[in-house]
Design a protein around this motif. Sequence first.
Motif, short mmCIF file in Angstrom:
data_model
loop_
_atom_site.label_atom_id
_atom_site.label_comp_id
_atom_site.label_asym_id
_atom_site.label_seq_id
_atom_site.Cartn_x
_atom_site.Cartn_y
_atom_site.Cartn_z
N PRO A 99 0.81 -1.22 0.00
CA PRO A 99 0.00 0.00 0.00
C PRO A 99 0.85 1.27 0.00
N ALA A 100 2.12 1.16 0.39
CA ALA A 100 3.05 2.29 0.36
C ALA A 100 4.37 1.77 -0.22
N PRO A 101 5.06 2.61 -0.99
CA PRO A 101 6.34 2.16 -1.56
C PRO A 101 7.34 1.76 -0.47
N VAL A 102 8.14 0.74 -0.77
CA VAL A 102 9.16 0.28 0.17
C VAL A 102 10.48 0.10 -0.57
N ALA A 103 11.55 0.47 0.08
CA ALA A 103 12.88 0.25 -0.47
C ALA A 103 13.41 -1.12 -0.04
N ASP A 104 12.99 -1.56 1.15
CA ASP A 104 13.46 -2.82 1.72
C ASP A 104 12.24 -3.55 2.28
N ASP A 105 11.83 -4.64 1.62
CA ASP A 105 10.63 -5.34 2.07
C ASP A 105 10.83 -6.15 3.34
N ALA A 106 12.04 -6.16 3.89
CA ALA A 106 12.29 -6.82 5.17
C ALA A 106 12.40 -5.82 6.33
N GLU A 107 12.18 -4.56 6.05
CA GLU A 107 12.28 -3.54 7.09
C GLU A 107 11.07 -3.62 8.03
N PRO A 108 11.31 -3.69 9.35
CA PRO A 108 10.18 -3.70 10.28
C PRO A 108 9.24 -2.53 10.02
N GLY A 109 7.95 -2.81 10.08
CA GLY A 109 6.93 -1.82 9.79
C GLY A 109 6.40 -1.91 8.38
N THR A 110 7.10 -2.63 7.49
CA THR A 110 6.63 -2.80 6.12
C THR A 110 5.32 -3.56 6.12
N VAL A 111 4.35 -3.06 5.35
CA VAL A 111 3.04 -3.69 5.22
C VAL A 111 2.85 -4.13 3.78
N PHE A 112 2.33 -5.36 3.62
CA PHE A 112 1.95 -5.83 2.29
C PHE A 112 0.72 -6.71 2.42
N GLN A 113 0.08 -6.93 1.29
CA GLN A 113 -1.14 -7.74 1.28
C GLN A 113 -1.06 -8.80 0.19
N THR A 114 -1.71 -9.93 0.48
CA THR A 114 -1.80 -11.02 -0.49
C THR A 114 -3.24 -11.52 -0.53
N PRO A 115 -3.65 -12.04 -1.69
CA PRO A 115 -4.99 -12.63 -1.75
C PRO A 115 -5.03 -13.94 -0.96
N ASP A 116 -6.11 -14.17 -0.25
CA ASP A 116 -6.34 -15.44 0.43
C ASP A 116 -7.28 -16.24 -0.46
N ARG A 117 -6.72 -17.16 -1.21
CA ARG A 117 -7.49 -17.91 -2.22
C ARG A 117 -8.58 -18.77 -1.59
N ASP A 118 -8.34 -19.28 -0.37
CA ASP A 118 -9.32 -20.16 0.26
C ASP A 118 -10.59 -19.42 0.68
N HIS A 119 -10.47 -18.15 1.02
CA HIS A 119 -11.61 -17.41 1.56
C HIS A 119 -12.01 -16.21 0.73
N GLY A 120 -11.33 -15.98 -0.40
CA GLY A 120 -11.67 -14.85 -1.25
C GLY A 120 -11.45 -13.51 -0.57
N GLN A 121 -10.53 -13.46 0.38
CA GLN A 121 -10.25 -12.24 1.12
C GLN A 121 -8.78 -11.85 0.93
N THR A 122 -8.40 -10.80 1.60
CA THR A 122 -7.03 -10.32 1.55
C THR A 122 -6.38 -10.52 2.91
N THR A 123 -5.16 -11.05 2.90
CA THR A 123 -4.38 -11.18 4.13
C THR A 123 -3.42 -10.00 4.20
N THR A 124 -3.40 -9.32 5.32
CA THR A 124 -2.48 -8.20 5.55
C THR A 124 -1.33 -8.70 6.42
N TRP A 125 -0.12 -8.42 5.95
CA TRP A 125 1.11 -8.82 6.62
C TRP A 125 1.87 -7.58 7.06
#
Length: 154
Positions: free
Chosen positions: A42-68
Motif C-alpha cells: 500500500p506504500a512504496p518500500v525500499a526494503d521489504d524486510a524492514e520492520p513496519g513494512t506492510v503488504f497484502q496477499t490474496p487469500d485464495r481459500d476465503h476470497g479475502q485479503t491477508t495483511t502482513w
Amino acid sequence: MSGARHRLAGRLAVALPPDEAFPLFTAQGERRWVPGWAPSFPAPVADDAEPGTVFQTPDRDHGQTTTWIVVDAVPGRRIRYARVTPGVSAGTVSVVLDRAGDHTDVTVTYELTALSGDGAAHLRRFADGYPAFLAAWQDAIAEALHADVQGPSA
C-alpha cells in the motif's frame, strides 16, 4: 469466538548459506518460488524486510485479503511477520535461519488464532497438513534454485 489457536513449527533445508537464503522468505523474494505469489504494497518500500513494512496477499481459500506486517528482522538470521485474514485468523509467522554445513536449516513457525468457526476449521486443516506444506516449500525452493543455475530453457 472459536477459541482455536495453533502453534505449528517445522524445518526445511535450503542449499544456500543463510545470507543468500534470507531473501527467499521476504515478500518480494517469495515470488521466486511461490506460484501465483503476488504481494502488493500500500506504500512504496525500499526494503521489504524492514520492520513496519506492510503488504497484502490474496487469500485464495476465503476470497479475502491477508495483511502482513514485518514485525522484526535480522537479515541473514530471522524475519517475523504479523498477519491477519479478516474473519479467518490472526497471528505471527517467524522464519529463523541457521547455518548447517553447506546449507541453511530454516525453522518456520506459525502461531495463529481462529477468528471464526470457519477459521477454526481452516486452521485445523492447515495444522494437519503442515509437514507436507513445509516439504512443498523445500521442494519449490530447490526447484527454483536449480532453475536459476540452469538458466532459461533453449
